[in-house]
Write a protein that holds these residues in place. Structure first.
Motif, PDB file in Angstrom:
ATOM      1  N   ALA A   1       0.830  -1.209   0.000  1.00  0.00           N
ATOM      2  CA  ALA A   1       0.000   0.000   0.000  1.00  0.00           C
ATOM      3  C   ALA A   1       0.862   1.255   0.000  1.00  0.00           C
ATOM      4  O   ALA A   1       0.567   2.236  -0.702  1.00  0.00           O
ATOM      5  N   ASP A   2       1.944   1.247   0.786  1.00  0.00           N
ATOM      6  CA  ASP A   2       2.815   2.419   0.837  1.00  0.00           C
ATOM      7  C   ASP A   2       3.553   2.619  -0.474  1.00  0.00           C
ATOM      8  O   ASP A   2       3.822   3.763  -0.877  1.00  0.00           O
ATOM      9  N   ASN A   3       3.909   1.542  -1.159  1.00  0.00           N
ATOM     10  CA  ASN A   3       4.525   1.673  -2.477  1.00  0.00           C
ATOM     11  C   ASN A   3       3.566   2.319  -3.463  1.00  0.00           C
ATOM     12  O   ASN A   3       3.962   3.179  -4.259  1.00  0.00           O
TER      13      ASN A   3
ATOM     14  N   ALA B   1       5.361  13.942  -3.069  1.00  0.00           N
ATOM     15  CA  ALA B   1       4.847  15.287  -3.329  1.00  0.00           C
ATOM     16  C   ALA B   1       4.522  16.044  -2.047  1.00  0.00           C
ATOM     17  O   ALA B   1       4.199  17.240  -2.089  1.00  0.00           O
ATOM     18  N   GLY B   2       4.592  15.340  -0.903  1.00  0.00           N
ATOM     19  CA  GLY B   2       4.286  15.989   0.370  1.00  0.00           C
ATOM     20  C   GLY B   2       2.808  16.234   0.581  1.00  0.00           C
ATOM     21  O   GLY B   2       2.415  17.147   1.300  1.00  0.00           O
ATOM     22  N   THR B   3       1.961  15.388  -0.047  1.00  0.00           N
ATOM     23  CA  THR B   3       0.516  15.536   0.097  1.00  0.00           C
ATOM     24  C   THR B   3      -0.053  14.287   0.771  1.00  0.00           C
ATOM     25  O   THR B   3       0.548  13.212   0.712  1.00  0.00           O
ATOM     26  N   PRO B   4      -1.217  14.411   1.412  1.00  0.00           N
ATOM     27  CA  PRO B   4      -1.807  13.252   2.083  1.00  0.00           C
ATOM     28  C   PRO B   4      -2.082  12.108   1.101  1.00  0.00           C
ATOM     29  O   PRO B   4      -2.504  12.339  -0.035  1.00  0.00           O
ATOM     30  N   VAL B   5      -1.819  10.907   1.547  1.00  0.00           N
ATOM     31  CA  VAL B   5      -2.064   9.736   0.709  1.00  0.00           C
ATOM     32  C   VAL B   5      -3.550   9.382   0.761  1.00  0.00           C
ATOM     33  O   VAL B   5      -4.101   9.171   1.845  1.00  0.00           O
TER      34      VAL B   5
ATOM     35  N   VAL C   1      -5.887   4.233  -2.886  1.00  0.00           N
ATOM     36  CA  VAL C   1      -4.876   3.178  -2.898  1.00  0.00           C
ATOM     37  C   VAL C   1      -5.545   1.814  -2.868  1.00  0.00           C
ATOM     38  O   VAL C   1      -5.206   0.911  -3.647  1.00  0.00           O
ATOM     39  N   ARG C   2      -6.512   1.661  -1.985  1.00  0.00           N
ATOM     40  CA  ARG C   2      -7.236   0.384  -1.896  1.00  0.00           C
ATOM     41  C   ARG C   2      -7.964   0.073  -3.193  1.00  0.00           C
ATOM     42  O   ARG C   2      -7.993  -1.078  -3.649  1.00  0.00           O
TER      43      ARG C   2
END
Length: 250
Positions: free
Chosen positions: A112-114, A122-126, A131-132
């Motif tokens: 998930a982190d990949n 980019a310094g923005t919230p994931v 992602v899911r």
């Protein structure tokens, strides 16, 4: 809007008289020679040619990884010429997806982190829901907490495809995406890329040496000695192989 921009609007990727030369004087090598072509939005293009034909240089210039010596590249609605390195980095992170033969996943991060890595960089919230969703789209809905080392080669390549899709890029560039996979697993990855184009209208540009891989594309563009050497629409493995044989004569 100038004529070039109007034309570019029809294409996810447009190369105009692109030449790339390495070295100078007697040692100069022209890897791409006056290449002009457009990739329509929502299509799957394969790029083929013998070793040294300019395939890798084509990909690098198209994706903003390298600068042409002459000519221009337009990605989506953005001309890459004149952008500084910081701007090109942003373009590659947010508007280009990459799928490499070696996967290029970080073993210390979960699956998930990949997939969410472009947002972290980019310094923005994931966007965890996104992602899911992308992991589910590539058939890995229950793999988010695993690490790349716990996955098969085909599964790792699926993670790479999910990561390439996560930002909704203008183009996904796939560089020999099945080169490290067995035939059966490679076919699954190619069908996944084909499905991405058909399902979402995404644009995929794939560099490959494999006629079977190229047959999954809408069309194949051939390169020889850095020049365009023809196109094949609705390719089959047999037609691609026959055309590749003729490139030696070209």
């Amino acid at each position: 809007m100038g004529k070039g921009c109007a034309v570019a609007g029809r294409y996810a990727l447009l190369l105009e008289s692109v030449t790339k030369t390495y070295g100078s004087g007697r040692n100069a090598v022209t890897a791409l020679n006056d290449v002009t072509m457009g990739v329509p939005r929502g299509t799957f293009l394969a790029v083929m040619g013998p070793s040294g034909s300019g395939k890798s240089t084509f990909l690098h210039c198209s994706a903003g990884l390298d600068r042409p010596t002459n000519g221009g590249v337009t990605l989506g609605d953005t001309r890459l010429a004149g952008l500084n390195e910081e701007q090109l980095t942003e373009i590659r992170r947010e508007r280009v997806g990459f799928v490499f033969q070696a996967y290029n996943l970080l073993d210390s991060l979960t699956v998930a982190d990949n997939v969410g890595l472009p947002f972290r960089l980019a310094g923005t919230p994931v966007p965890t829901d996104r992602v899911r969703a992308e992991l589910a789209n590539v058939g890995l809905a229950d793999m988010g907490d695993r690490y790349p080392g716990q996955l098969s080669g085909g599964q790792r390549q699926r993670v790479a495809v999910a990561r390439a899709l996560i930002t909704g890029p203008d183009v996904i560039f796939a560089d020999e995406p099945t080169g490290a996979l067995d035939t059966r697993t490679g076919k699954q990855v190619l069908e996944l890329l084909r499905g991405v184009v058909d399902r979402t209208g995404q644009t995929v540009v794939m560099v490959t040496h494999d006629p079977v891989a190229a047959s999954h594309a809408d069309s194949v563009t051939f390169l020889a000695d850095g020049r365009l050497a023809g196109e094949l629409v609705a390719p089959t493995p047999e037609k691609v192989a026959e055309r590749m044989t003729r490139l030696g004569e070209w």
